[in-house]
Design a protein around this motif. Structure first.
Motif, PDB file in Angstrom:
ATOM      1  N   LEU A  84       0.834  -1.196   0.000  1.00  0.00           N
ATOM      2  CA  LEU A  84       0.000   0.000   0.000  1.00  0.00           C
ATOM      3  C   LEU A  84       0.871   1.249   0.000  1.00  0.00           C
ATOM      4  CD1 LEU A  84      -2.668  -1.096   2.653  1.00  0.00           C
ATOM      5  CD2 LEU A  84      -2.842  -1.222   0.160  1.00  0.00           C
ATOM      6  N   GLN A  85       0.271   2.379  -0.333  1.00  0.00           N
ATOM      7  CA  GLN A  85       1.013   3.627  -0.448  1.00  0.00           C
ATOM      8  C   GLN A  85       1.646   4.079   0.862  1.00  0.00           C
ATOM      9  OE1 GLN A  85       1.096   3.586  -4.033  1.00  0.00           O
ATOM     10  NE2 GLN A  85       1.653   5.594  -3.337  1.00  0.00           N
ATOM     11  N   ASP A  86       1.000   3.764   1.999  1.00  0.00           N
ATOM     12  CA  ASP A  86       1.512   4.234   3.284  1.00  0.00           C
ATOM     13  C   ASP A  86       2.610   3.337   3.844  1.00  0.00           C
ATOM     14  OD1 ASP A  86       0.081   2.013   3.987  1.00  0.00           O
ATOM     15  OD2 ASP A  86      -1.357   3.048   5.271  1.00  0.00           O
ATOM     16  N   GLY A  87       3.016   2.332   3.068  1.00  0.00           N
ATOM     17  CA  GLY A  87       4.085   1.445   3.512  1.00  0.00           C
ATOM     18  C   GLY A  87       3.591   0.147   4.109  1.00  0.00           C
ATOM     19  N   ASP A  88       2.301   0.080   4.431  1.00  0.00           N
ATOM     20  CA  ASP A  88       1.743  -1.163   4.958  1.00  0.00           C
ATOM     21  C   ASP A  88       1.470  -2.136   3.812  1.00  0.00           C
ATOM     22  OD1 ASP A  88       1.805  -0.334   7.578  1.00  0.00           O
ATOM     23  OD2 ASP A  88      -0.203   0.543   7.503  1.00  0.00           O
ATOM     24  N   GLU A  89       1.058  -3.328   4.178  1.00  0.00           N
ATOM     25  CA  GLU A  89       0.703  -4.328   3.182  1.00  0.00           C
ATOM     26  C   GLU A  89      -0.715  -4.814   3.426  1.00  0.00           C
ATOM     27  OE1 GLU A  89       3.787  -7.272   3.610  1.00  0.00           O
ATOM     28  OE2 GLU A  89       4.919  -6.434   1.924  1.00  0.00           O
ATOM     29  N   LEU A  90      -1.429  -5.029   2.348  1.00  0.00           N
ATOM     30  CA  LEU A  90      -2.793  -5.538   2.422  1.00  0.00           C
ATOM     31  C   LEU A  90      -2.745  -7.049   2.230  1.00  0.00           C
ATOM     32  CD1 LEU A  90      -5.882  -4.966   2.490  1.00  0.00           C
ATOM     33  CD2 LEU A  90      -5.776  -4.843  -0.012  1.00  0.00           C
ATOM     34  N   GLU A  91      -3.085  -7.786   3.279  1.00  0.00           N
ATOM     35  CA  GLU A  91      -3.070  -9.242   3.183  1.00  0.00           C
ATOM     36  C   GLU A  91      -4.374  -9.727   2.567  1.00  0.00           C
ATOM     37  OE1 GLU A  91      -3.236 -12.681   6.391  1.00  0.00           O
ATOM     38  OE2 GLU A  91      -1.193 -11.906   6.201  1.00  0.00           O
ATOM     39  N   VAL A  92      -4.248 -10.437   1.458  1.00  0.00           N
ATOM     40  CA  VAL A  92      -5.409 -10.935   0.725  1.00  0.00           C
ATOM     41  C   VAL A  92      -5.450 -12.454   0.840  1.00  0.00           C
ATOM     42  CG1 VAL A  92      -6.558 -11.052  -1.517  1.00  0.00           C
ATOM     43  CG2 VAL A  92      -5.251  -9.005  -0.894  1.00  0.00           C
ATOM     44  N   PHE A  93      -6.597 -12.975   1.209  1.00  0.00           N
ATOM     45  CA  PHE A  93      -6.789 -14.422   1.325  1.00  0.00           C
ATOM     46  C   PHE A  93      -7.658 -14.889   0.164  1.00  0.00           C
ATOM     47  CE2 PHE A  93      -9.372 -18.014   2.920  1.00  0.00           C
ATOM     48  CZ  PHE A  93      -8.345 -18.933   3.100  1.00  0.00           C
ATOM     49  N   THR A  94      -7.230 -15.938  -0.524  1.00  0.00           N
ATOM     50  CA  THR A  94      -7.963 -16.413  -1.693  1.00  0.00           C
ATOM     51  C   THR A  94      -8.374 -17.868  -1.535  1.00  0.00           C
ATOM     52  OG1 THR A  94      -6.005 -17.197  -2.899  1.00  0.00           O
ATOM     53  CG2 THR A  94      -6.597 -14.882  -3.160  1.00  0.00           C
ATOM     54  N   THR A  95      -9.560 -18.168  -2.043  1.00  0.00           N
ATOM     55  CA  THR A  95     -10.041 -19.538  -2.154  1.00  0.00           C
ATOM     56  C   THR A  95     -10.653 -19.692  -3.543  1.00  0.00           C
ATOM     57  OG1 THR A  95     -12.185 -18.915  -1.199  1.00  0.00           O
ATOM     58  CG2 THR A  95     -10.523 -19.810   0.311  1.00  0.00           C
ATOM     59  N   LYS A  96     -10.905 -20.919  -3.929  1.00  0.00           N
ATOM     60  CA  LYS A  96     -11.454 -21.162  -5.255  1.00  0.00           C
ATOM     61  C   LYS A  96     -12.618 -22.132  -5.167  1.00  0.00           C
ATOM     62  CE  LYS A  96     -10.103 -22.635  -9.932  1.00  0.00           C
ATOM     63  NZ  LYS A  96      -8.997 -23.157 -10.769  1.00  0.00           N
ATOM     64  N   GLU A  97     -13.696 -21.784  -5.861  1.00  0.00           N
ATOM     65  CA  GLU A  97     -14.857 -22.660  -5.977  1.00  0.00           C
ATOM     66  C   GLU A  97     -15.221 -22.745  -7.450  1.00  0.00           C
ATOM     67  OE1 GLU A  97     -18.122 -21.640  -3.484  1.00  0.00           O
ATOM     68  OE2 GLU A  97     -16.885 -21.332  -1.688  1.00  0.00           O
ATOM     69  N   GLY A  98     -15.071 -23.928  -8.013  1.00  0.00           N
ATOM     70  CA  GLY A  98     -15.312 -24.078  -9.444  1.00  0.00           C
ATOM     71  C   GLY A  98     -14.291 -23.286 -10.231  1.00  0.00           C
ATOM     72  N   ASP A  99     -14.763 -22.385 -11.098  1.00  0.00           N
ATOM     73  CA  ASP A  99     -13.875 -21.542 -11.899  1.00  0.00           C
ATOM     74  C   ASP A  99     -13.770 -20.124 -11.345  1.00  0.00           C
ATOM     75  OD1 ASP A  99     -13.302 -23.557 -13.711  1.00  0.00           O
ATOM     76  OD2 ASP A  99     -15.039 -23.101 -14.964  1.00  0.00           O
ATOM     77  N   VAL A 100     -14.230 -19.916 -10.122  1.00  0.00           N
ATOM     78  CA  VAL A 100     -14.243 -18.572  -9.537  1.00  0.00           C
ATOM     79  C   VAL A 100     -13.236 -18.487  -8.391  1.00  0.00           C
ATOM     80  CG1 VAL A 100     -15.636 -16.791  -8.414  1.00  0.00           C
ATOM     81  CG2 VAL A 100     -16.664 -18.270 -10.157  1.00  0.00           C
ATOM     82  N   LEU A 101     -12.416 -17.436  -8.422  1.00  0.00           N
ATOM     83  CA  LEU A 101     -11.452 -17.168  -7.359  1.00  0.00           C
ATOM     84  C   LEU A 101     -12.038 -16.092  -6.448  1.00  0.00           C
ATOM     85  CD1 LEU A 101      -8.420 -17.869  -6.553  1.00  0.00           C
ATOM     86  CD2 LEU A 101      -7.840 -15.684  -7.635  1.00  0.00           C
ATOM     87  N   PHE A 102     -12.131 -16.395  -5.155  1.00  0.00           N
ATOM     88  CA  PHE A 102     -12.688 -15.447  -4.192  1.00  0.00           C
ATOM     89  C   PHE A 102     -11.564 -14.810  -3.382  1.00  0.00           C
ATOM     90  CE2 PHE A 102     -16.172 -18.374  -5.053  1.00  0.00           C
ATOM     91  CZ  PHE A 102     -17.225 -17.495  -5.266  1.00  0.00           C
TER      92      PHE A 102
END
Length: 239
Positions: free
Chosen positions: A73-91
């Protein structure tokens, strides 16, 4: 009870063996972003493509039920993103400014995603592949270069087997702050690497048509890179 145990084990195994690799389209930073998830020698690489020549390459960390990666992120922090998958869709799930977000990315064809990444250069010294931590910077006369020394910051750089470089985004942020400039992480270009005769490191930035060369040598777990006026020492990160 035995049947419940078997079912729980099956669910856990299914989550662990879930294939997250692929190319997905959705909106995270811009109106139409691409996410490319690949596996490189046991590690996940996540590429976020936000424009024609704008992409971020990040390391993904596999969890029991999905994958996490950190977006700077711009302020130096990091945005932690968690991903899962169901079928052909990534959440995608993440929390920003005390608000929780849930986004979905649809799978697209691999040929579409192939335009995102193209490795340059044929020769690649396999000893370089992996993540290295910067430990010391010296002037060519052997004295410590205090101006360039980042030993307390533990900056990392990763050389992937397909020829891409994952630089530590903090380097660019810190340099910009030092000189009073505003740095946009979305402006970070994609870097590629190759080698010549196992001693010359070639770094290419196609989006700005730039190529840099430096010499290097590997001694055990140490990588020594010599540039025009400085010699940097890295230590390989242990898994």
């Amino acid at each position: 009870m035995k049947h419940i145990f078997i079912i729980l084990n099956f669910i856990c195994f299914s989550s662990l063996s879930q294939n997250l690799e692929g190319v997905y389209s959705g909106s995270l930073v811009g109106d139409q972003d691409l996410i490319l998830i690949e596996k490189d020698q046991g590690n996940y690489l996540v590429t976020l493509q936000t424009g024609k020549n704008t992409s971020l390459l990040m390391l993904g960390l596999q969890k029991v039920d999905g994958l996490t990666f950190a977006v700077p992120l711009q302020d130096g922090d990091e945005l932690e993103v968690f991903t899962t998958k169901e079928g052909d869709v990534l959440f995608l799930e993440f929390e920003l400014e005390n608000e929780r977000f849930n986004l979905s990315f649809d799978s697209v064809s691999k040929s579409h995603g192939s335009k995102v990444i193209s490795s340059l250069g044929n020769q690649k010294d396999e000893r370089l592949i992996g993540t290295w931590i910067e430990k010391q910077a010296f002037s060519l006369d052997g004295t410590i270069d205090k101006e360039m020394d980042n030993s307390t910051k533990n900056y990392k750089i990763t050389y992937s087997s397909d020829g891409r470089i994952i630089p530590d985004s903090r380097i660019f942020r810190d340099v910009a702050n030092k000189h009073g400039h505003r740095f946009d992480f979305s402006d970070l270009p994609t870097f590629f690497w190759s080698t010549d005769n196992n001693c010359v490191l070639i770094t290419q930035i196609p989006s700005v048509n730039q190529t840099f060369q430096s010499t290097y040598k590997i001694q055990g777990d140490s990588l020594i890179v010599e540039e025009e006026k400085i010699r940097k020492v890295f230590v390989k990160e242990k898994k």
